[in-house]
Motif scaffolding. Structure first.
Motif, PDB file in Angstrom:
ATOM      1  N   GLU A  13     -95.694  -4.220 -24.874  1.00 44.42           N
ATOM      2  CA  GLU A  13     -94.706  -5.300 -25.002  1.00 44.42           C
ATOM      3  C   GLU A  13     -94.448  -5.591 -26.488  1.00 44.42           C
ATOM      4  O   GLU A  13     -95.373  -5.616 -27.292  1.00 44.42           O
ATOM      5  N   LYS A  17     -89.124  -1.105 -28.961  1.00 42.52           N
ATOM      6  CA  LYS A  17     -88.533   0.105 -28.374  1.00 42.52           C
ATOM      7  C   LYS A  17     -87.016   0.030 -28.319  1.00 42.52           C
ATOM      8  O   LYS A  17     -86.329   0.986 -28.657  1.00 42.52           O
ATOM      9  N   PRO A  41     -87.680   0.440 -15.924  1.00 39.85           N
ATOM     10  CA  PRO A  41     -87.073   0.885 -14.679  1.00 39.85           C
ATOM     11  C   PRO A  41     -85.571   0.636 -14.736  1.00 39.85           C
ATOM     12  O   PRO A  41     -85.136  -0.353 -15.321  1.00 39.85           O
ATOM     13  N   ARG A  51     -85.257  -1.928 -10.124  1.00 35.50           N
ATOM     14  CA  ARG A  51     -85.748  -2.738 -11.258  1.00 35.50           C
ATOM     15  C   ARG A  51     -85.802  -4.222 -10.894  1.00 35.50           C
ATOM     16  O   ARG A  51     -86.769  -4.914 -11.212  1.00 35.50           O
ATOM     17  N   PHE A  54     -88.632  -4.956  -8.698  1.00 38.23           N
ATOM     18  CA  PHE A  54     -89.895  -4.756  -9.405  1.00 38.23           C
ATOM     19  C   PHE A  54     -90.219  -5.905 -10.365  1.00 38.23           C
ATOM     20  O   PHE A  54     -91.352  -6.368 -10.454  1.00 38.23           O
ATOM     21  N   LEU A  71     -91.581   2.615  -8.791  1.00 41.74           N
ATOM     22  CA  LEU A  71     -91.145   3.147 -10.084  1.00 41.74           C
ATOM     23  C   LEU A  71     -90.762   4.614  -9.983  1.00 41.74           C
ATOM     24  O   LEU A  71     -89.784   5.052 -10.590  1.00 41.74           O
ATOM     25  N   ARG A  75     -87.271   6.308 -10.653  1.00 37.75           N
ATOM     26  CA  ARG A  75     -87.213   7.387 -11.667  1.00 37.75           C
ATOM     27  C   ARG A  75     -86.561   8.636 -11.098  1.00 37.75           C
ATOM     28  O   ARG A  75     -85.788   9.305 -11.779  1.00 37.75           O
ATOM     29  N   ARG A  97     -88.508   3.587 -22.318  1.00 37.01           N
ATOM     30  CA  ARG A  97     -89.557   3.810 -21.320  1.00 37.01           C
ATOM     31  C   ARG A  97     -89.201   4.955 -20.369  1.00 37.01           C
ATOM     32  O   ARG A  97     -88.049   5.212 -20.065  1.00 37.01           O
ATOM     33  N   SER A 101     -94.932   5.115 -19.137  1.00 34.46           N
ATOM     34  CA  SER A 101     -95.159   3.686 -18.880  1.00 34.46           C
ATOM     35  C   SER A 101     -95.898   3.486 -17.561  1.00 34.46           C
ATOM     36  O   SER A 101     -96.719   2.572 -17.446  1.00 34.46           O
ATOM     37  N   THR A 102     -95.617   4.313 -16.562  1.00 37.72           N
ATOM     38  CA  THR A 102     -96.331   4.177 -15.285  1.00 37.72           C
ATOM     39  C   THR A 102     -97.796   4.570 -15.449  1.00 37.72           C
ATOM     40  O   THR A 102     -98.695   3.910 -14.914  1.00 37.72           O
ATOM     41  N   TYR A 105     -99.227   1.455 -17.598  1.00 35.04           N
ATOM     42  CA  TYR A 105     -99.273   0.133 -16.943  1.00 35.04           C
ATOM     43  C   TYR A 105     -99.977   0.181 -15.590  1.00 35.04           C
ATOM     44  O   TYR A 105    -100.865  -0.624 -15.319  1.00 35.04           O
ATOM     45  N   GLN A 106     -99.529   1.098 -14.716  1.00 34.99           N
ATOM     46  CA  GLN A 106    -100.117   1.112 -13.372  1.00 34.99           C
ATOM     47  C   GLN A 106    -101.436   1.897 -13.355  1.00 34.99           C
ATOM     48  O   GLN A 106    -102.317   1.603 -12.561  1.00 34.99           O
ATOM     49  N   ASN A 155     -91.022 -11.583 -18.102  1.00 33.97           N
ATOM     50  CA  ASN A 155     -91.246 -10.632 -17.022  1.00 33.97           C
ATOM     51  C   ASN A 155     -92.711 -10.675 -16.610  1.00 33.97           C
ATOM     52  O   ASN A 155     -93.552 -11.225 -17.291  1.00 33.97           O
ATOM     53  N   PHE A 157     -95.149  -8.775 -16.579  1.00 38.20           N
ATOM     54  CA  PHE A 157     -96.223  -8.166 -17.343  1.00 38.20           C
ATOM     55  C   PHE A 157     -96.550  -8.917 -18.611  1.00 38.20           C
ATOM     56  O   PHE A 157     -97.668  -8.884 -19.092  1.00 38.20           O
TER      57      PHE A 157
HETATM   58  P1  TYD Z   1     -88.545  -5.017 -19.787  1.00 40.03           P
HETATM   59  O1  TYD Z   1     -87.958  -6.379 -19.718  1.00 40.03           O
HETATM   60  O2  TYD Z   1     -87.623  -3.851 -19.898  1.00 40.03           O
HETATM   61  O3  TYD Z   1     -89.657  -5.033 -20.898  1.00 40.03           O
HETATM   62  P2  TYD Z   1     -89.873  -4.218 -22.228  1.00 40.03           P
HETATM   63  O4  TYD Z   1     -88.914  -4.780 -23.221  1.00 40.03           O
HETATM   64  O5  TYD Z   1     -91.308  -4.457 -22.584  1.00 40.03           O
HETATM   65  O6  TYD Z   1     -89.628  -2.758 -21.907  1.00 40.03           O
HETATM   66  O7  TYD Z   1     -89.459  -4.881 -18.499  1.00 40.03           O
HETATM   67  C1  TYD Z   1     -90.048  -3.724 -18.154  1.00 40.03           C
HETATM   68  C2  TYD Z   1     -91.439  -4.072 -17.680  1.00 40.03           C
HETATM   69  O8  TYD Z   1     -91.834  -3.140 -16.679  1.00 40.03           O
HETATM   70  C3  TYD Z   1     -92.455  -3.978 -18.797  1.00 40.03           C
HETATM   71  O9  TYD Z   1     -93.333  -5.087 -18.726  1.00 40.03           O
HETATM   72  C4  TYD Z   1     -93.224  -2.750 -18.466  1.00 40.03           C
HETATM   73  C5  TYD Z   1     -93.084  -2.602 -16.978  1.00 40.03           C
HETATM   74  N1  TYD Z   1     -93.128  -1.191 -16.529  1.00 40.03           N
HETATM   75  C6  TYD Z   1     -94.209  -0.747 -15.805  1.00 40.03           C
HETATM   76  O10 TYD Z   1     -95.140  -1.504 -15.528  1.00 40.03           O
HETATM   77  N2  TYD Z   1     -94.254   0.556 -15.401  1.00 40.03           N
HETATM   78  C7  TYD Z   1     -93.248   1.434 -15.670  1.00 40.03           C
HETATM   79  O11 TYD Z   1     -93.313   2.632 -15.291  1.00 40.03           O
HETATM   80  C8  TYD Z   1     -92.117   0.954 -16.409  1.00 40.03           C
HETATM   81  C9  TYD Z   1     -90.975   1.877 -16.709  1.00 40.03           C
HETATM   82  C10 TYD Z   1     -92.100  -0.377 -16.816  1.00 40.03           C
END
Ligand code: TYD
Length: 211
Positions: A13, A17, A41, A51, A54, A71, A75, A97, A101-102, A105-106, A155, A157
């Protein structure tokens, strides 16, 4: 016509990017290389619909494996309907992303087994991978402070704890270490123009273009 290239910009975060995607697409345009920005996403209409599913709702809405399934569904739609057709037309794609990212994060963050994510990747995308992945690296506390200063912070996360964000950072570094031919790690703590010059250097060096 030469095939376009897929460049993905990754990181936790608040690493900047989105700014780097815009600056890179503009630089490619100045070099007369057709390029389009996209994001995950999302990216395609179907991807954007997923998205919304999610990102909305509280942090407990989906468990980490359900997130990964969503995701990869998004994708697959993004790749088949937008990315692959663009590359086939000679258009470069720069994505805010992608699959790393998956993993971060996951997988590293949420605890889904990395081998299960690799299986999902193969099922959804076959052997499709980016030509170059730029990982913007930043201490978790700086990234979270930057994200909190933005207007659109909320968001699911960005609300998770420090330890999660530390796992993310280590995850991205591990991904880079295991995929050296594809990935480059760039320090995201400097001024955006300095980071941009480092990104341009990576694209020129790895993908053999003059920008
Ligand atoms: P976004 O508002 O686009 O945040 P950022 O500016 O950080 O990219 O939200 C995308 C959120 O989704 C971000 O917290 C990361 C999460 N994410 C995943 O958990 N897994 C993934 O595969 C992707 C693509 C995003």
């Amino acid at each position: 016509m030469p095939r376009g290239r897929l460049v993905t910009i990754e990181g936790g975060e608040g690493v900047g990017k989105t700014t780097q995607v815009e600056l890179l697409v503009a630089a490619l345009g100045r070099a007369r290389i057709p390029a389009r920005p996209t994001r995950e996403p999302g990216g395609s209409p179907g991807g954007e619909a997923i998205r919304r599913l999610f990102l909305e709702g509280d942090g407990e809405r989906w468990d980490a494996l359900s997130e990964a399934l969503l995701l990869f569904a998004a994708r697959r739609d993004h790749v088949t309907r937008l990315i692959a057709p663009s590359l086939a037309q000679g258009i470069w794609v720069v994505s805010d992303r992608f699959a790393d990212s998956t993993l971060a994060y996951q997988g590293y963050g949420g605890g889904v087994a990395l081998e299960d994510l690799a299986k999902l990747h193969r099922l959804a995308l076959g052997r499709f991978v980016p030509d170059l992945t730029v990982i913007l690296d930043l201490p978790a506390e700086i990234g979270l402070a930057r994200a909190a200063a933005r207007a659109s912070v909320d968001n699911r996360f960005e609300r998770l704890d420090r330890a999660f964000h530390e796992r993310l950072r280590q995850g991205f570094r591990q991904i880079a270490a295991e995929n050296r031919a594809r990935c480059v790690v760039i320090d995201g703590s400097s001024d955006p123009q300095i980071v941009h010059r480092a990104v341009l250097g990576a694209v020129e060096g790895r993908l053999r273009v003059a920008l």
